[in-house]
Design an enzyme around this catalytic site. Structure first.
Site, mmCIF file in Angstrom:
data_model
loop_
_atom_site.group_PDB
_atom_site.id
_atom_site.type_symbol
_atom_site.label_atom_id
_atom_site.label_comp_id
_atom_site.label_asym_id
_atom_site.label_seq_id
_atom_site.Cartn_x
_atom_site.Cartn_y
_atom_site.Cartn_z
ATOM 1 N N PRO A 130 0.851 -1.193 0.000
ATOM 2 C CA PRO A 130 0.000 0.000 0.000
ATOM 3 C C PRO A 130 0.887 1.244 0.000
ATOM 4 O O PRO A 130 1.869 1.301 0.736
ATOM 5 C CB PRO A 130 -0.771 -0.102 1.313
ATOM 6 C CG PRO A 130 -0.617 -1.505 1.778
ATOM 7 C CD PRO A 130 0.671 -2.000 1.201
ATOM 8 N N GLU A 131 0.554 2.195 -0.841
ATOM 9 C CA GLU A 131 1.309 3.441 -0.881
ATOM 10 C C GLU A 131 0.455 4.547 -0.264
ATOM 11 O O GLU A 131 -0.633 4.303 0.235
ATOM 12 C CB GLU A 131 1.718 3.755 -2.319
ATOM 13 C CG GLU A 131 2.698 2.711 -2.856
ATOM 14 C CD GLU A 131 3.371 3.136 -4.156
ATOM 15 O OE1 GLU A 131 3.432 4.344 -4.442
ATOM 16 O OE2 GLU A 131 3.845 2.246 -4.869
#
Ligand SMILES: [Zn+2]
Length: 292
Positions: free
Chosen positions: A10-11
């Site tokens: 996840p960014e």
């Protein structure tokens, strides 16, 4: 961190999407009970085992904040709990009456007054919870990271990266330069600003840093607007997959036609990460401006 082939973490946009889902469910709520199912999923900066009060039991949540890819739950009485989603972490708010899934991968559950719950599920356990001594420790930790990707300016980028001989792509992945930019949005921002991923950071002009910073902010905002990319393990706070993946210009598209010039996008590895770029739109050596 060990990278697993094909894994996508996840960014910033995914974490911000989770934050926006959690904040309205948690802020102003009393944590009636907090349960930690896996003792090794939570670490106290002061040492010793995590107790329910470390997970904010008995506290009213004042804010859910984010810097880069980290989330922090800040209580009115000053307690602070930091959460990292790692590679597969999902923090979800469940409405009153919704039973949490019976899963061995749910490592923590918060029961809120009013009947809502928040669960932290993380099958691969690269994420975790960190209990800090207070807000001063949080600010100190976050100040060691670069400015948040949503607010980064060209000047800040140049200040932090401008003397580096490293490839600009590798520099963008360095959390002490800019917090929250990972593989997907680094490639997207380099494409938008027409910068070759292997150019030495030092070779970029001030205008190129300005255009790169603007491209970072723009790609991150666009992804948040699309509620985060739909990735294998990613769900937003309500459990819905996002729909940003269709919007990637280069990420995951090696060998496919460039949306800008219709040439073939190329793939390579930079800083051990799969990297996609357009040889025509992002030339390695910049062309001299003509007619000037
Ligand atoms: Zn192109």
């Amino acid at each position: 961190l060990f990278l697993v082939a094909g894994a996508v973490v996840p960014e910033l946009p995914e974490v911000e999407t989770v934050r926006r889902g959690l904040a309205p469910a948690m802020v102003g709520c009393l944590v009636e009970r907090a349960v930690l199912h896996r003792k090794d999923y939570c670490v106290r900066s002061a040492g010793g085992p995590c107790r329910p009060r470390d997970l904010l039991e008995g506290a009213v949540v004042r804010a859910v904040e984010r810097h880069g890819k980290q989330l922090a739950f800040i209580a009115e009485d000053g307690r602070v709990l930091v959460a990292h989603l790692g590679m597969s972490g999902q923090l979800r708010a469940l409405a009153p009456g919704v039973e949490p899934p019976r899963s061995t991968h749910v490592h923590a559950v918060w029961m809120l007054d009013g009947g809502g719950r928040v669960i932290f599920r993380d099958p691969r356990r690269f994420g975790g919870l960190w209990v800090l001594k207070g807000e001063a420790e949080l600010r100190e930790r976050w100040s060691r990271l670069g400015p948040d990707g949503l607010e980064i300016t060209g000047e800040q980028l140049r200040e932090r990266a401008g003397q580096s001989l490293r490839a600009i792509k590798a520099v963008l992945l360095d959390q002490s330069v800019v917090a929250g930019v990972g593989n997907i949005y680094a490639d997207e921002a380099l494409f938008l600003s027409r910068i070759h991923p292997l150019r030495a950071a030092r070779s970029l002009r001030a205008e190129e840093y300005d255009s790169l910073a603007a491209a970072i902010r723009r790609t991150l905002l666009a992804a948040i607007a699309a509620k985060g990319s739909t990735l294998r393990d990613y769900r937003d706070a309500s459990g819905e997959p996002g729909d940003a993946q269709a919007g990637h210009a280069v990420y995951g598209r090696a060998g496919e036609p460039c949306y800008g010039c219709h040439g073939k996008l190329k793939g390579m590895r930079v800083a051990q990460r799969a990297t996609v770029w357009c040889p025509r739109c992002q030339p390695r050596t910049r062309r001299r401006a003509r007619g000037s």
